[in-house]
Scaffold this active site. Structure first.
Site, PDB file in Angstrom:
ATOM      1  N   ASP A 142       0.857  -1.184   0.000  1.00  0.00           N
ATOM      2  CA  ASP A 142       0.000   0.000   0.000  1.00  0.00           C
ATOM      3  C   ASP A 142       0.895   1.236   0.000  1.00  0.00           C
ATOM      4  O   ASP A 142       0.994   1.964   0.986  1.00  0.00           O
ATOM      5  CB  ASP A 142      -0.907  -0.022   1.231  1.00  0.00           C
ATOM      6  CG  ASP A 142      -2.036   0.991   1.141  1.00  0.00           C
ATOM      7  OD1 ASP A 142      -2.261   1.531   0.047  1.00  0.00           O
ATOM      8  OD2 ASP A 142      -2.693   1.242   2.165  1.00  0.00           O
ATOM      9  N   GLU A 145      -5.987   4.580  -9.548  1.00  0.00           N
ATOM     10  CA  GLU A 145      -7.306   5.092  -9.175  1.00  0.00           C
ATOM     11  C   GLU A 145      -7.834   6.146 -10.147  1.00  0.00           C
ATOM     12  O   GLU A 145      -7.101   7.022 -10.607  1.00  0.00           O
ATOM     13  CB  GLU A 145      -7.242   5.689  -7.764  1.00  0.00           C
ATOM     14  CG  GLU A 145      -8.598   6.007  -7.182  1.00  0.00           C
ATOM     15  CD  GLU A 145      -8.643   5.786  -5.672  1.00  0.00           C
ATOM     16  OE1 GLU A 145      -9.666   6.138  -5.079  1.00  0.00           O
ATOM     17  OE2 GLU A 145      -7.676   5.257  -5.111  1.00  0.00           O
ATOM     18  N   PHE A 165     -12.245  -1.434   3.949  1.00  0.00           N
ATOM     19  CA  PHE A 165     -11.329  -0.734   4.846  1.00  0.00           C
ATOM     20  C   PHE A 165     -11.513  -1.224   6.282  1.00  0.00           C
ATOM     21  O   PHE A 165     -12.623  -1.496   6.718  1.00  0.00           O
ATOM     22  CB  PHE A 165     -11.566   0.773   4.775  1.00  0.00           C
ATOM     23  CG  PHE A 165     -10.934   1.414   3.570  1.00  0.00           C
ATOM     24  CD1 PHE A 165     -10.718   0.710   2.395  1.00  0.00           C
ATOM     25  CD2 PHE A 165     -10.556   2.743   3.607  1.00  0.00           C
ATOM     26  CE1 PHE A 165     -10.139   1.301   1.288  1.00  0.00           C
ATOM     27  CE2 PHE A 165      -9.962   3.353   2.503  1.00  0.00           C
ATOM     28  CZ  PHE A 165      -9.761   2.640   1.341  1.00  0.00           C
TER      29      PHE A 165
END
Length: 317
Positions: free
Chosen positions: A17, A96, A178
């Site tokens: 990440d 994204e 999440f």
């Protein structure tokens, strides 16, 4: 004794990440994810200075109005970062779509196809890319269309069961529920403060989604995201994938206690009956979950702010 990071890699696909290439080289994940916030951090690293210059030059060459050039700059930078990361990982990069398009299905699909075309121009096939899209109703519908065209999607900013179930029915390749941001909300809005281990509400949410997907034979991959501590990661060991920041990967690497597998597809059981959401029932289900409603809106706003900051930074190069 193996480190917990090495133990985890045997039962879960570990994803980085981060946009920090040096960190990716160090921890050797299979895949990597980026977002506007991570790209903004990467833009501040000296190693990426040539990519910033290239992004501006490329955008200027494309022409168009000011917003078109800003969009082209940020997309070019995102693709360039993705290309660099793909040079050192065996798997996929998630890139994204602009968060400001989160409530526009057509604009999202158009931007996704543009990103795929930009990767292909650099010799990177679409089977190494995941297009990240916010898990709004419009985003999920965009993913439904893109998946039919062979463009795989990562549905992000996912906080509640309704979002996950809708993504699975849409045929999304992967979802990123999440964990840490759910925990943040519960700590701020409830009196209970002992949310350690399996009591963590984010861990409970991902575990429920994982078991529902496996019990009902959905192919959609579950990738836990947004961790606040390694306890959350340990509690989700065995999940399809976990995307982990470098600092937490380092902590797992420094820990050599036995890691117990908590999730197992072969043993998955779910108390949830299979459900298919229409738009109205999806919006109602999201509305009924105050945490998910707030965190989804907050996440979209935060990514949009960082997108603008990135545009500003690139325009000054």
């Amino acid at each position: 004794m193996e480190s917990q990071l090495d133990q985890l890699k045997k039962i879960t696909t570990v994803v980085a990440d981060t946009g920090d290439i040096e960190a990716i080289r160090t921890f050797k994940p299979v895949d990597a994810t980026t977002n506007p916030s991570l790209l903004l951090k990467a833009a501040g690293l000296a190693d990426y200075a040539p990519l910033l210059t290239d992004a501006k030059s490329w955008a200027q060459a494309q022409g168009g109005d000011n917003q078109a050039m800003l969009s082209n700059m940020t997309d070019r930078f995102a693709v360039s970062i993705g290309r660099e990361i793909l040079n050192i990982i065996p798997g996929r990069i998630s890139t994204e779509v602009d968060a400001r398009l989160s409530f526009d299905t057509q604009a999202t699909t158009d931007r996704a196809r543009k990103l795929i075309a930009m990767y292909e121009e650099q010799g990177i096939s679409k089977d190494r890319i995941l297009i990240k899209i916010a898990s709004t109703w419009e985003g999920i519908e965009a993913a439904r269309q893109l998946e039919k065209d062979g463009i795989n999607c990562n549905l992000t900013l996912l906080f509640t069961f309704a979002q996950a179930a809708a993504c699975a029915e849409a045929g999304a390749y992967l979802i990123s529920p999440f964990v840490g941001r759910i925990l943040d909300w519960y700590k701020a809005n409830t009196e209970e403060q002992d949310y350690s281990g399996l009591n963590d509400p984010g861990v409970k949410s991902v575990s429920r989604i994982y078991n529902y997907f496996k019990a009902h034979n959905y192919d959609t991959i579950v990738m836990g995201a947004s961790f606040r501590n390694i306890g959350e990661i340990q509690a989700l060991a065995g999940c399809d994938r976990l995307t982990i920041a470098p600092a937490l990967m380092q902590e797992l690497s420094d820990t050599d206690a036995d890691l117990i597998q908590q999730l197992n597809a072969a043993q998955a059981r779910s108390d949830d009956e299979k459900v298919i959401f229409e738009e109205s029932s999806f919006r109602w289900g999201l509305n009924e979950d105050a945490m998910a409603t707030e965190k989804l809106a907050q996440g979209i706003r935060a990514f949009a702010v960082d997108q603008v900051k990135l545009e500003t930074l690139l325009s000054k190069q």
